[in-house]
Design an enzyme around this catalytic site. Structure first.
Site, short mmCIF file in Angstrom:
data_model
loop_
_atom_site.label_atom_id
_atom_site.label_comp_id
_atom_site.label_asym_id
_atom_site.label_seq_id
_atom_site.Cartn_x
_atom_site.Cartn_y
_atom_site.Cartn_z
N ASP A 1 3.73 -6.85 3.38
CA ASP A 1 3.32 -5.90 4.41
C ASP A 1 3.36 -6.48 5.82
O ASP A 1 2.62 -6.04 6.68
CB ASP A 1 1.91 -5.38 4.09
CG ASP A 1 1.50 -4.19 4.95
OD1 ASP A 1 2.40 -3.51 5.50
OD2 ASP A 1 0.29 -3.94 5.09
N ASP B 1 0.01 4.44 1.12
CA ASP B 1 -0.13 5.41 2.21
C ASP B 1 0.66 5.00 3.44
O ASP B 1 1.09 3.86 3.57
CB ASP B 1 -1.60 5.58 2.59
CG ASP B 1 -2.23 4.28 3.10
OD1 ASP B 1 -2.04 3.24 2.45
OD2 ASP B 1 -2.92 4.31 4.13
N HIS C 1 0.83 -1.21 0.00
CA HIS C 1 0.00 0.00 0.00
C HIS C 1 0.86 1.25 0.00
O HIS C 1 1.96 1.30 0.58
CB HIS C 1 -0.99 0.00 1.16
CG HIS C 1 -0.40 -0.03 2.54
ND1 HIS C 1 0.02 1.11 3.20
CD2 HIS C 1 -0.19 -1.05 3.40
CE1 HIS C 1 0.47 0.79 4.40
NE2 HIS C 1 0.37 -0.52 4.55
N GLU D 1 -4.77 2.16 3.05
CA GLU D 1 -4.82 0.92 3.84
C GLU D 1 -4.93 1.22 5.32
O GLU D 1 -5.62 0.51 6.06
CB GLU D 1 -3.55 0.10 3.56
CG GLU D 1 -3.56 -1.31 4.13
CD GLU D 1 -2.96 -1.41 5.52
OE1 GLU D 1 -3.01 -2.51 6.11
OE2 GLU D 1 -2.46 -0.39 6.04
N GLU D 2 -4.26 2.26 5.77
CA GLU D 2 -4.12 2.49 7.20
C GLU D 2 -5.38 3.04 7.87
O GLU D 2 -5.55 2.89 9.08
CB GLU D 2 -2.96 3.46 7.46
CG GLU D 2 -1.59 2.95 7.00
CD GLU D 2 -1.05 1.80 7.82
OE1 GLU D 2 -1.78 1.28 8.69
OE2 GLU D 2 0.10 1.40 7.60
N ASP E 1 6.47 0.91 6.84
CA ASP E 1 5.16 0.27 6.71
C ASP E 1 4.31 1.16 5.79
O ASP E 1 3.82 2.19 6.22
CB ASP E 1 4.50 0.16 8.09
CG ASP E 1 3.06 -0.32 8.05
OD1 ASP E 1 2.63 -0.84 7.00
OD2 ASP E 1 2.36 -0.13 9.06
N HIS F 1 3.58 2.70 13.23
CA HIS F 1 2.50 3.61 13.62
C HIS F 1 2.90 4.56 14.74
O HIS F 1 2.04 5.20 15.34
CB HIS F 1 1.22 2.86 14.01
CG HIS F 1 0.65 2.02 12.92
ND1 HIS F 1 -0.58 1.39 13.02
CD2 HIS F 1 1.12 1.70 11.69
CE1 HIS F 1 -0.82 0.72 11.91
NE2 HIS F 1 0.21 0.89 11.09
#
Length: 483
Positions: free
Chosen positions: A168, A77, A75, A144-145, A114, A455
């Site tokens: 991922d 983003d 992904h 995705e997030e 990520d 994150h």
């Protein structure tokens, strides 16, 4: 040494190019344009669908035409989190990276490894003239997030590949074949603003210095949740007629909240007693978290008293509701050892201008358990006078231990690294479950380099692990089965 001098240089160079492009979730316009230009510049079939996903196709190299077509998927983003004292504009600035021993980090922000390392690896394969591979279909999804809307929006029939390699996951010795589903639980209510009394003093409570982290992969680690810690401190104020004027804690639903700040009014005659209890509880909390959260800070400082504050009734229900709402692990899996089955993250609490909003992300690898916990949270919030909304639901990915590509990947791992890989399911959300709805015959596995602190501003990717991941990926592409 510069980032693009690390090995494999082509992968790190592409990661640097990608990280120069702003790409926060739901604001991927610049990175979509970047990827379209990249594919078209290589002379490859390149297009985006109505949702914004980018697909780039590359023919098989000589001698590999009889192999099954492979979809390489990551992904575009990234989670946008930063430290409070870091000045950074995710919408307009590229990530500032640096090397720290065997790790690459960002300066005060999330790194974007990520899933940027997966994207960079795919870019390198697409532009290479020497890597052997079957026909490639590169799928770069968006958002995705914060909702997986890219995967949800990808229609059936667009993809032609037989095998999907999702790049991922975040431990280089794991092969993932399953993941948890999730649902956003949002509780809201209005409250009446009351005029503060002239005898009130103003105080600011700050909780910060927490590690944060991924609300799926890190939820079992016993890390501190800034919203729950703040709530314990506010609970102390109820007997002293404390009045909240504002509260801001946490941010994205998939990140364990690291910081929370509240502003309260308190009668002058209650200040000494409140401070005594606050100090005692703060010391107890710091002691509770001294191992998991050695940098946790709790402070109480003078501030300007607010003119308008929350009514006592709504305030009491807010604090007691958050106290009663589950945060953390709800159940462990009975099918897979050491796997979290069901959890909840109280990700965001906002009190401002007569409106309360509480955002949670509930996850489970068992659909019925996911909804059981979601309904339990709904019940607690509704008892507190909140309206509750369920949105952003996405399915889990059911493991297929008989997968053909899984057998290929496991054998190749053992051959290369002379050890057994860990075949696992994870508590994070991967797009494989969603993609499998429109492509039920797709054979899928997921793997990636070692990434820690995803994150959070502590996100970092291991340099040696990237080398291992890259070698592994290239060997898998050469071993793809025949049609």
């Amino acid at each position: 040494m510069k980032i693009d001098q690390l090995e494999p240089k082509t992968v790190w160079n592409n990661f640097s190019r990608l990280n120069a492009v702003p790409r926060p979730s739901k604001k991927e316009e610049q990175v979509i344009a970047f990827m379209l230009d990249f594919g078209k510049g290589l002379g490859l079939e390149t297009f985006s669908d109505e949702t914004g996903n980018v697909i780039i196709r590359k023919p098989a190299t000589s001698g590999m035409e009889d192999r099954k077509m492979v979809i390489l998927q990551s992904h575009l983003d990234m989670v946008h989190q930063k430290n409070t004292d870091t000045k950074f504009d995710f919408d307009n600035e590229g990530i500032e990276m640096y090397i720290d021993g065997d790790w690459v980090r960002a300066k005060g922000t999330t790194l974007g490894a990520d899933n940027g390392m997966g994207v960079a690896a795919i870019m390198t394969i697409l532009e290479s003239e020497s890597i052997k591979h079957p026909a490639i279909e590169a799928l770069f999804t968006i958002d995705e997030e914060t909702g997986m809307t890219g995967a949800f929006g990808l229609e059936g029939g667009v993809l032609k590949g037989d095998i999907l390699l999702n790049l991922d996951t975040e431990e280089d010795d794991e092969i993932d074949i399953g993941c948890a589903g999730g649902i956003d639980v949002t509780a809201t209510r209005r409250y009446h603003l009351k005029r503060a009394t002239h005898s009130d003093i103003g105080l600011q409570i700050t909780v910060n210095g927490l590690n944060g982290g991924h609300s799926g992969m890190d939820i079992h680690r016993g890390l501190g949740n800034a919203n729950k810690i703040m709530n314990r401190l506010l609970y102390l104020g109820l007997p002293y007629h404390m009045r909240i004027s504002s509260l801001e804690g946490g941010g994205l639903r998939n990140a364990i909240p690291r910081e929370s700040i509240s502003h309260i009014n308190l009668g002058k005659n209650h200040e000494a007693a409140f401070r005594n209890e606050f100090t005692a509880l703060s010391e107890a909390i710091l002691n509770e978290f001294k191992i998991q959260e050695p940098n946790l800070k709790i402070s109480l400082e003078k501030a300007k008293p607010a003119k308008l504050v929350m009514g006592l009734g709504a305030q009491g229900k807010l604090i007691k509701t958050i106290y009663g709402a589950l945060n953390g692990v709800y159940a462990m899996s009975a099918a897979i050892d050491d796997l979290v089955e069901t959890s909840n993250n109280i990700a965001r609490v906002q009190v401002k201008d007569g409106q309360i909003k509480i955002g949670c992300l509930t996850r489970s690898s068992v659909e019925s358990a996911k909804m059981d916990l979601a309904h339990a949270l709904r019940s607690v919030f509704e008892l507190g006078g909140f309206e509750v909304d369920f949105k952003g639901e996405y399915p889990g990915w059911n493991p297929n231990p008989d997968s053909e590509i899984l057998k290929v990947v496991v054998e190749k791992y053992k051959e290369l690294f002379v050890e057994e890989p860990k075949v696992v399911a994870c508590h994070a959300g991967l797009e494989c479950g969603i993609l499998g709805q429109n492509y039920p015959e797709m054979d899928m596995v997921s793997f990636g380099p070692t990434i820690k602190g995803a994150h959070s501003p502590d996100e970092r990717v291991n340099v040696t692990s990237v080398q291992k991941f890259w070698k592994f990926l290239l060997e898998i592409l050469e071993a793809i089965p025949k049609k």
